[in-house]
Design a protein around this motif. Structure first.
Motif, short mmCIF file in Angstrom:
data_model
loop_
_atom_site.label_atom_id
_atom_site.label_comp_id
_atom_site.label_asym_id
_atom_site.label_seq_id
_atom_site.Cartn_x
_atom_site.Cartn_y
_atom_site.Cartn_z
N HIS A 79 96.25 -55.93 9.66
CA HIS A 79 95.27 -56.63 8.84
C HIS A 79 94.11 -55.71 8.52
O HIS A 79 94.02 -54.61 9.07
CB HIS A 79 94.78 -57.90 9.54
N TYR A 80 93.24 -56.18 7.63
CA TYR A 80 91.97 -55.49 7.48
C TYR A 80 90.85 -56.50 7.50
O TYR A 80 91.05 -57.69 7.21
CB TYR A 80 91.92 -54.55 6.28
N THR A 81 89.68 -56.03 7.87
CA THR A 81 88.48 -56.86 7.90
C THR A 81 87.40 -56.15 7.11
O THR A 81 87.36 -54.91 7.05
CB THR A 81 87.98 -57.11 9.34
N SER A 82 86.52 -56.94 6.51
CA SER A 82 85.37 -56.35 5.83
C SER A 82 84.34 -55.99 6.88
O SER A 82 84.24 -56.63 7.92
CB SER A 82 84.80 -57.31 4.79
N THR A 83 83.60 -54.92 6.63
CA THR A 83 82.61 -54.47 7.60
C THR A 83 81.23 -55.06 7.34
O THR A 83 80.35 -54.92 8.18
CB THR A 83 82.49 -52.92 7.59
N ASP A 84 81.05 -55.74 6.21
CA ASP A 84 79.74 -56.37 5.98
C ASP A 84 79.57 -57.56 6.92
O ASP A 84 80.53 -58.09 7.44
CB ASP A 84 79.54 -56.77 4.52
N LYS A 85 78.37 -57.93 7.15
CA LYS A 85 78.08 -59.00 8.11
C LYS A 85 77.74 -60.32 7.42
O LYS A 85 77.06 -61.16 7.97
CB LYS A 85 76.92 -58.58 9.02
N SER A 86 78.27 -60.52 6.21
CA SER A 86 77.98 -61.76 5.49
C SER A 86 78.67 -62.94 6.19
O SER A 86 79.68 -62.77 6.87
CB SER A 86 78.45 -61.66 4.04
N PRO A 87 78.14 -64.15 6.01
CA PRO A 87 78.74 -65.32 6.66
C PRO A 87 80.12 -65.67 6.13
O PRO A 87 80.87 -66.39 6.77
CB PRO A 87 77.74 -66.45 6.39
N THR A 88 80.49 -65.17 4.96
CA THR A 88 81.81 -65.46 4.39
C THR A 88 82.71 -64.23 4.48
O THR A 88 83.38 -63.86 3.53
CB THR A 88 81.68 -65.90 2.92
N GLN A 89 82.74 -63.63 5.64
CA GLN A 89 83.54 -62.43 5.85
C GLN A 89 85.03 -62.73 5.65
O GLN A 89 85.52 -63.78 6.03
CB GLN A 89 83.30 -61.89 7.25
N LYS A 90 85.74 -61.78 5.04
CA LYS A 90 87.15 -61.95 4.71
C LYS A 90 88.04 -61.17 5.68
O LYS A 90 87.64 -60.17 6.25
CB LYS A 90 87.43 -61.45 3.30
N VAL A 91 89.27 -61.67 5.80
CA VAL A 91 90.33 -60.99 6.53
C VAL A 91 91.54 -60.95 5.60
O VAL A 91 91.86 -61.95 4.96
CB VAL A 91 90.72 -61.73 7.83
#
Length: 122
Positions: A79-91
């Motif tokens: 998988h990948y994850t976004s590195t930003d710390k927004s509340p709507t983080q995506k996977v």
């Protein structure tokens, strides 16, 4: 709610999610084309990553906005994850980690991550 799973080759990493995506993305960027992935996108709180023996290791490329996770034992990109710390983080789950029969009827969208940054078949 039913849970579905995607799992690396050796079974060390399992990703659980509640519903199948309506489409999968095949990207031709320099990383994704080498990984041979099919991405399905989720909100981070709707995916559970379970570790049997060793946690994933991550790789960042380019702008550093994405951590590509892989199993340290068998090497599968899970998988990948976004590195930003927004509340709507995506996977993004790599749907090559499920059996082909499970995804046969899901539309595949082709994303041009090399030049245009647009979907090619919309």
């Amino acid at each position: 709610m039913p849970h579905y799973n995607a799992q690396c080759h050796c079974g060390n990493i399992t990703l659980s999610f509640g519903n199948w995506p309506t489409s999968l993305t095949s990207c031709n960027c320099s990383v994704c084309r080498r990984y041979g992935t099919l991405w399905g996108y989720y909100e981070s709180d709707s995916v559970t990553v379970s570790v049997l023996r060793q946690p994933t290791t991550a790789y960042q490329w380019g702008d550093g906005f994405i951590d590509f996770h892989h199993c340290p034992e068998c090497g599968c990109v899970t998988h990948y994850t976004s590195t930003d710390k927004s509340p709507t983080q995506k996977v993004a789950i790599n749907f090559k980690m499920v059996t082909p029969e499970e995804i046969n009827n899901i539309q595949i969208r082709y994303f041009d991550g090399v030049d245009s940054w647009k979907y090619l078949n919309d």
